[in-house]
Enzyme design. Structure first.
Site, PDB file in Angstrom:
ATOM      1  N   TYR A 461       0.844  -1.203   0.000  1.00 23.01           N
ATOM      2  CA  TYR A 461       0.000   0.000   0.000  1.00 23.01           C
ATOM      3  C   TYR A 461       0.876   1.247   0.000  1.00 23.01           C
ATOM      4  CZ  TYR A 461      -3.817   3.197   1.000  1.00 23.01           C
ATOM      5  OH  TYR A 461      -4.719   4.222   0.929  1.00 23.01           O
ATOM      6  N   SER A 541      -6.520   0.969  -4.324  1.00 29.78           N
ATOM      7  CA  SER A 541      -6.593   2.400  -4.077  1.00 29.78           C
ATOM      8  C   SER A 541      -5.199   3.014  -4.242  1.00 29.78           C
ATOM      9  CB  SER A 541      -7.187   2.661  -2.687  1.00 29.78           C
ATOM     10  OG  SER A 541      -7.602   3.995  -2.554  1.00 29.78           O
ATOM     11  N   ASP A 625     -17.885   3.888  -7.805  1.00 30.11           N
ATOM     12  CA  ASP A 625     -16.806   4.357  -6.936  1.00 30.11           C
ATOM     13  C   ASP A 625     -16.720   5.876  -7.031  1.00 30.11           C
ATOM     14  OD1 ASP A 625     -14.520   4.875  -5.496  1.00 30.11           O
ATOM     15  OD2 ASP A 625     -13.328   3.282  -6.406  1.00 30.11           O
ATOM     16  N   HIS A 660     -16.018   1.821  -3.761  1.00 25.26           N
ATOM     17  CA  HIS A 660     -14.577   1.728  -3.542  1.00 25.26           C
ATOM     18  C   HIS A 660     -14.177   0.450  -2.810  1.00 25.26           C
ATOM     19  CE1 HIS A 660     -10.639   3.488  -3.698  1.00 25.26           C
ATOM     20  NE2 HIS A 660     -10.462   3.413  -2.401  1.00 25.26           N
TER      21      HIS A 660
END
Length: 689
Positions: A461, A541, A625, A660
């Site tokens: 991430y 993301s 989203d 999302h």
């Protein structure tokens, strides 16, 4: 065996190439797929339909998909509880029986002599499971419950109020909100946040001015209380109310890092807001009030966090007294009874220390092992608190701590079918490009040999202060049982080592995050866990940006790339919904020529070129989203397909009636994960064990 067509040529749906040119300082930048940003247009709708049909035709060749889906269902199908809490006369908890689309809110008497009963079932919000519970908060006495319902995964939701005793909803139409907490004043009403909503149906419309409102139960019109002056201008605003209902705290910020703090004395209606912290360079939030003191958590002048206190009439930082001092480890804090529970991250694992309100150390909480904990949230007058523990090989178990005796008892064991004792979870440390030591956890079956041919997923991430602590995930369990290795790299940009670790992966330091991830892949290859023909990378993301960027920088290093709901157009991300709030991590193309050139150099949409054999790619996004709008994925997919040499598939899977990620029904999650694992294993020519 999975069926793979060698050197298959793919004829992708056509995407119109437009002539849009943008000027950034002295540089012209083409944006040929700008039209895909219009999610309401028929042209975009047709493209989405054609892409989904094409992707379905390719994924339909996955001969082992049903075996994979069966494994996923097996590891998902067990009773799971979230950490309980006490409110009023009941213990409350969310439970999923296994394959329910949404978890259900239960309540049980405090003495637990009666069976728990269903109080609120989000599976009944609509017929297909795509409406979900986005948030909730009980009133102070527990007389009412306010809860937020999201449709199709949207960040926009509606707030409803139900009377707990009767179970009857007292407002039929709901109150519209977005990115909102709920803060009750007694049982009379609550504060919530929303943006002004225009008439445009697009999911990409920019949200800029967040405002705080007060809703009085039975009142005709909600009252705007914060966000109507230049001083109070905010992209995000939220509120909390002290336990006694006297003080209202408003957190205001323009980015996702740091906040301002304003305080209002509700016992003095004529008094205005007092600005306690006016600089957004640090974070501060309310913890508890006791005997005239107000306690806050902050990382102001303490990058790893500390607890401070002050008097209400002297709330500015110069008057703060330190209660729990900063240490070498990142810390946050919860309140249970009359104790602080300080949660420290030590080399990516949880440690919890208990203190009283004077800052006196009480004890270290005995945990079952190395892993991550959640919970330790209880009201000041309560005598019990709950916490959950898990790691990659241990499914979550729930514990209860008696705050009088300090004894810990197992409240709920796990019934997961995963045999964690057969697997090995090891933490390693490896050097990044600049020599920084990066931690990574590698999970595999104890019998897995280091032959360089193990199908491996590397996950990361690296942003927004998010720490990837070891937590149990049924999907990871299924991957391991299919014969794979799963690795998680704890990159800079997160908060595993505090704010300094976060800042080392932001703005003009963002390349550090990509370098950390590339070095993780090289480590796995060098140490013979896998090789480039058996290595897949995955992130969502900000993690979707991560894997897309490193794919373009080092295409030869990976076999498969799976970016999910990624931020992929770094020159325009801030023009959609609340994207401008991410500027602390990314910077924007409008900040300076240096920042523009830096963003353009790694922006996935702008760095796809011809004559490169990019890895097989499966992009995931959702049509609803409204956080990272699907245009990011649409434009990146169009660019990849336009430049593809045809030998590796470049696919996009667009989920319908989903957002999302939060609130996505279990059924949709299982289907998507089966496609992802099937695609990865097919590209690796891997036989099921």
């Amino acid at each position: 065996m999975y069926k793979t067509k060698k050197n298959q040529q793919f004829k992708y749906p056509k995407a119109h190439v437009g002539d849009q040119i943008d000027q950034y300082f002295s540089t012209e930048v083409a944006d040929p797929y700008r039209w895909l940003e219009d999610d309401c247009s028929q042209q975009t709708g047709n493209w989405v339909k054609e892409q989904n049909q094409f992707t379905k035709s390719v994924l339909g060749q996955l001969s082992g998909r049903e075996v994979i889906k069966s494994q996923l269902k097996k590891h998902q199908d067990f009773e799971r509880l979230e950490v309980p809490f006490i409110k009023g006369k009941y213990i409350w908890f969310f439970k999923n029986s296994g394959l329910q689309n949404q978890s259900v809110l239960y309540r049980q008497s405090l003495d637990q002599t009666e069976e728990a009963e269903v109080f609120l079932d989000p599976n009944l919000f609509n017929s297909n499971g795509t409406a979900s519970l986005a948030g909730y908060q009980f009133s102070v006495t527990g007389k009412y419950l306010a809860y937020q319902v999201s449709e199709n995964g949207s960040d926009w939701n509606r707030i409803y109020v139900v009377e707990v005793a009767s179970g009857e909803r007292i407002n039929s139409t709901g109150i519209e909100s977005k990115f909102s907490d709920l803060a009750w004043v007694g049982d009379k009403g609550f504060y919530y946040s929303r943006y002004d909503r225009g008439c445009n149906d697009s999911f990409s419309v920019k949200n800029d001015q967040h405002k705080l409102y007060y809703h009085l139960l039975g009142g005709r019109e909600d009252t705007l209380v914060f966000g109507n002056t230049d001083e109070q201008e905010s992209r995000y605003v939220s509120a909390e109310v002290s336990e006694d209902g006297r003080y209202l705290f408003a957190y205001s910020c323009k980015t996702t890092s740091g906040n301002r703090l304003f305080i209002k004395d509700l016992s003095q209606p004529d008094h205005g807001w007092v600005a306690a912290v006016t600089d957004e360079g640090s974070s501060v939030w309310y913890l508890v009030s006791d005997q005239g003191w107000i306690y806050f958590y902050t990382n102001l002048d303490a990058v790893n966090g500390k607890v401070v206190r002050c008097r209400a009439d002297k709330s500015q930082p110069e008057y703060w007294e330190t209660v729990i001092a900063e240490t070498d480890h990142a810390m946050d804090c919860n309140i249970s009874g009359k104790y602080f529970f300080a949660h420290y991250v030590v080399d990516v694992c949880s440690r919890v220390k208990q203190y009283d309100f004077s800052g006196n150390y009480i004890q270290d909480i005995a945990l079952p092992g190395l892993g991550s904990v959640e919970g330790f949230a209880a009201e000041k007058n309560q005598k019990k608190t709950f916490f959950g523990f898990s790691n990659y090989t241990t499914a979550k178990e729930i514990y209860c701590l008696d705050l009088d005796t300090q004894e810990i008892e197992l409240f709920k064991s796990s019934s997961s079918p995963f045999k964690g004792t057969d697997y090995l979870s090891e933490q390693v440390f490896y050097p990044s490009k600049d020599g920084t030591c990066i931690p990574m956890t590698i999970v595999r079956h104890k019998k897995t040999q280091l032959t360089k041919k193990n199908p491996t997923i590397l996950y990361g991430y690296g942003g927004f202060q998010a720490s990837l602590l070891p937590e149990f995930d049924p999907n990871i369990a299924a991957w391991l049982e299919l014969g794979g290795i799963y690795a998680v790299a704890n990159l800079r940009g997160g908060s595993e080592y505090g704010k300094a670790w976060h800042d080392a992966g932001c703005r003009l330091n963002k390349q550090n995050v990509f370098d950390d991830f590339i070095a993780a892949a090289e480590f796995l290859i060098d140490k013979q866990y896998t090789n480039s023909d058996f290595l897949a990378i995955n992130g969502a993301s900000n993690g979707g940006l991560l894997v897309a960027a490193v794919m373009l920088q080092r295409p030869e290093l990976f076999k498969v790339v799976v970016p999910e709901v990624g931020v992929l157009d770094m020159l325009r991300y801030h023009t959609f919904t609340a994207g401008a709030g991410w500027s602390y991590d990314y910077g924007t193309a409008e900040d300076s020529q240096e920042m523009f050139e830096y963003l353009k150099a790694y922006s996935p949409v702008h760095n796809v070129i011809s004559d490169v054999n990019y890895p097989a790619t499966l992009i995931l996004t959702s049509d609803h989203d409204d956080r990272v709008v699907p245009a990011h994925s649409f434009k990146f997919s169009a660019a990849l397909q336009a430049h593809s040499n045809g030998t590796n598939p470049q696919l996009i899977r667009i989920e319908t009636d989903a957002g999302h990620g939060a609130g996505t029904p279990t059924s949709k999650r299982l289907e998507a994960k089966a496609d992802v694992y099937g695609f990865i294993l097919q590209q690796m020519d891997f036989s099921l064990l």
